[in-house]
Design an enzyme around this catalytic site. Structure first.
Site, PDB file in Angstrom:
ATOM      1  N   ASP A 223     -42.146  34.195 -18.395  1.00  0.00           N
ATOM      2  CA  ASP A 223     -42.481  33.448 -19.615  1.00  0.00           C
ATOM      3  C   ASP A 223     -43.613  32.455 -19.328  1.00  0.00           C
ATOM      4  O   ASP A 223     -44.512  32.758 -18.539  1.00  0.00           O
ATOM      5  CB  ASP A 223     -41.215  32.732 -20.103  1.00  0.00           C
TER       6      ASP A 223
ATOM      7  N   HIS B 278     -41.994  26.952 -24.221  1.00  0.00           N
ATOM      8  CA  HIS B 278     -41.283  28.173 -24.562  1.00  0.00           C
ATOM      9  C   HIS B 278     -40.313  28.603 -23.462  1.00  0.00           C
ATOM     10  O   HIS B 278     -39.124  28.847 -23.707  1.00  0.00           O
ATOM     11  CB  HIS B 278     -42.308  29.275 -24.844  1.00  0.00           C
TER      12      HIS B 278
ATOM     13  N   ASN C   2     -41.612  38.744 -34.169  1.00  0.00           N
ATOM     14  CA  ASN C   2     -41.406  37.846 -35.311  1.00  0.00           C
ATOM     15  C   ASN C   2     -42.291  38.147 -36.513  1.00  0.00           C
ATOM     16  O   ASN C   2     -42.646  37.250 -37.258  1.00  0.00           O
ATOM     17  CB  ASN C   2     -41.675  36.397 -34.871  1.00  0.00           C
TER      18      ASN C   2
ATOM     19  N   SER D 219     -37.506  35.238 -29.686  1.00  0.00           N
ATOM     20  CA  SER D 219     -37.564  34.673 -28.339  1.00  0.00           C
ATOM     21  C   SER D 219     -36.313  33.880 -28.017  1.00  0.00           C
ATOM     22  O   SER D 219     -35.911  33.782 -26.853  1.00  0.00           O
ATOM     23  CB  SER D 219     -38.773  33.742 -28.196  1.00  0.00           C
TER      24      SER D 219
END
Length: 644
Positions: free
Chosen positions: A366, A399, A491, A553
């Site tokens: 990530d 994130h 998304n 996520s």
């Protein structure tokens, strides 16, 4: 970016509250869910909801911090030291003042300074806070300031009512969450044209496409203008590589396994792909870009992650050394009010059966992780930063820290939030840069690095609509080494398969809300395996903070944590067995059986762990999805030039 925020006020009337009500059609999304306007309005409303909840998380945590400081001062510690320590560990505390009743504010014990630009406004609220605290009342002002310079003032009376603690708290986190979610929920065209020298293409035709509006991201892939990825059928000799580099005037060449990334300033990707047709290649493709798919303690918070592996709590050495009460609720101070997600999927009951094992390592590929977050101390292994090439995968986005907290934030430590696993260690691998984007090369390298360094489960909360042979090779490498790969579906509220989620070796996750409705942003399709909570999820955030974020996520790490619990329960299980257990035990919340919105349903921690206890690594039939998905997997770019 901010032009979209002006639209937020237009969608307040949609009636979306913190935890939306059941839909009237028994969880089956209606046709209106898939209109561009409905999707954008819903995303804007969720963004507003996430920012409001993050504001509330910040205020709640600050109130807890104030109470702790007052307790320390009243127990005899130096007020100057207590305030100084808090300010050092919590950058959001711009100024803290310990003031006796009837004492002017400027004569109190002080740490920090009032921001000059907002001194007059802050001073007014500080006076109000002191007056309220002297009257025995807790005080919080409205927000003031703008953009990343937003503040509020807080005042708390001492327990003996003779003094008060007041201060100014910097809420730049609200701006960070807004910016994060604009990208994560695809509310801004991202990446913008010409950033990174990136171009956008339609995934089906590979024709150039300009991304001007959020809905344009559906079916759009992004690639580096002057780079190309090549896998040769036979590794070229040094002489052949020299010839290639000379003919294309290559500025750099990177190799990962049998795959090369060539970069040149003299040719664009279209021309580069055409050039490599004369060589004996397995495939040649653009170098695609992957994006995120999101929509105070006694421990030494200054410790580096290199020390984290040495930290052991009283039960971690045996992982399950102590039992917990049947009605156990963790004492993490943000848990009961904000973490609706864990009880919904039976996590608390699942802890009665298994709380994880430090030997089952979870890779988080990530943006990195905040290595000094107090709620992650002892949970992080030394990781790797693919972007910089060093071993400090520090998160500069937020994130990855949020994802890691969902999986493994410390449980029952009287601090912040609770993760799903108590003892599984997180291996942070930074493959996305400060914009939240990363190349195929960096993502593939991160997957391979995590696999080679012991990860048994890997979370991939990132994606693209391009089927990259390069990335797929890395996925297959990890899968063949028995890694369970969990990925967010995306998304954009589209049924177009996104990668890596749609690869047959990967377990694909969609997102739902607290009432088991489909999240309005969540991608869907036949490749979806299961659903997990993904709306306004509270978790860890950089600089000792907590934030609420929405996106697939956020759904994916719930499933990753469950996979880790399953492997902790029964280490003999293969990755495909872990996948099948999660499918078989999911709560069916959509149409009966597998459906394109929820897959096999909402994950169930108790049932999955129970089944893991019963199963061995034999006796499973590989599901039909493998064969269905094989049609999606091809090296279609090997003979296709851009723009045709």
């Amino acid at each position: 970016m901010w032009r979209y925020l002006s639209s937020i006020s237009l969608v307040v009337g949609l009636g979306i509250i913190l935890f939306p009500h059941h839909s009237t059609n028994e969880n089956k999304p209606g046709p209106e869910v898939y209109s561009a306007k409905y999707e954008t309005d819903q995303k804007l409303s969720l963004l507003q909801q996430d920012v409001a909840l993050t504001d509330d998380l910040c205020r709640t945590q600050c109130s807890i911090d104030y109470v702790k400081m007052i307790s320390q001062i009243e127990s005899g510690e130096s007020a100057a030291k207590v305030l100084g320590d808090m300010k050092t560990h919590h950058e959001k505390m711009d100024i803290l003042i310990w003031s006796k009743n009837s004492q002017p504010i400027d004569q109190g014990v002080k740490a920090g300074e009032i921001p000059a630009a907002y001194k007059d406004q802050a001073s007014t609220y500080l006076q109000e806070a002191k007056a309220a605290a002297e009257a025995g009342k807790h005080y919080q002002s409205p927000k003031f300031g703008a953009a990343q310079h937003v503040y509020f003032v807080q005042g708390t009376p001492s327990t003996d009512r003779n003094s008060s603690l007041i201060g100014v708290i910097h809420q730049d986190i609200l701006h960070q969450v807004t910016d994060h979610q604009m990208k994560n929920l695809r509310l801004e065209p991202y990446p913008s044209e010409h950033r990174w020298k990136v171009e956008s293409v339609d995934t089906d035709t590979l024709k150039d496409k300009v991304v001007d509006h959020p809905e344009d991201n559906q079916g759009t892939s992004h690639y580096h203008q002057n780079e190309v990825v090549v896998k040769f059928k036979q590794d070229p000799t040094e002489a052949q590589l020299a010839q290639i580099k000379s003919e294309i005037k290559a500025t750099t060449m990177q190799k990962l396994g049998y795959t090369y990334v060539f970069r040149t300033e003299s040719m664009e990707a279209k021309a580069l792909m055409a050039y490599f047709k004369k060589w004996d290649v397995a495939y040649v493709e653009p170098h695609f870009l992957y994006l995120t798919n999101d929509y105070y303690d006694d421990q030494d918070t200054d410790s580096d992650t290199s020390d984290s592996s040495d930290y052991m709590d009283s039960t971690s050495s045996s992982n399950q050394a102590t039992s917990i009460a049947p009605n156990f609720k963790p004492n993490d101070n943000l848990y009961g009010r904000y973490q609706w997600n864990l009880p919904l999927i039976e996590t608390e009951k699942g802890w009665q059966l298994n709380r994880g094992n430090k030997d089952v390592i979870v890779g988080v590929v990530d943006t990195g992780v905040d290595l000094k977050h107090p709620d992650l101390q002892g949970q992080l292994l030394p990781g790797y930063n693919v972007i910089s090439g060093d071993d400090k995968p520090q998160d500069d986005v937020g994130h990855g820290t949020h994802v890691a907290g969902v999986i493994a934030a410390l449980v029952n430590n009287n601090l912040g939030v609770a993760g799903m696993t108590w003892y599984n260690k997180v291996l942070p691998v930074k493959v996305l840069d400060q914009t939240g984007a990363g190349s195929t090369y960096s993502v593939a390298q991160g997957i391979i690095w995590a696999t080679d360094h012991g990860a048994k489960v890997i979370n991939l909360s990132l994606g693209n609509y391009a089927d990259s042979g390069f990335l797929h090779d890395a996925i297959k490498y990890a899968y063949d080494k028995d890694v369970a790969l969990i990925a967010a579906s995306g998304n954009d509220n589209t049924d177009r398969p996104g990668y890596p989620a749609a690869y047959p070796e990967v377990f694909a996750v969609a997102a739902s809300d607290s009432k088991n409705n489909k999240a309005p942003f969540s991608n869907y399709g036949d490749y979806i395996d299961v659903t997990a909570p993904g709306v306004s999820i509270a978790s860890t955030y950089p600089n000792n903070q907590y934030a609420a974020l929405s996106g697939t996520s956020m759904a994916s790490p719930h499933v990753t944590a469950l996979a880790a619990l399953i492997r902790s329960t029964n280490p003999t299980l293969k990755n495909k067995d872990v996948y099948q257990i999660m499918r078989d035990t999911a709560q069916d919340i959509g149409e009966k059986g597998h459906d394109k919105y929820f897959g096999y349903g909402l994950i169930d921690v108790v049932k999955a762990v129970q089944k893991a206890e019963e199963k061995t690594s034999v006796g499973f039939n590989w599901p039909h999805r493998w064969f269905r998905q094989m049609s999606l997997v091809s090296n279609k770019y090997a003979s296709v030039a851009l723009g045709k």
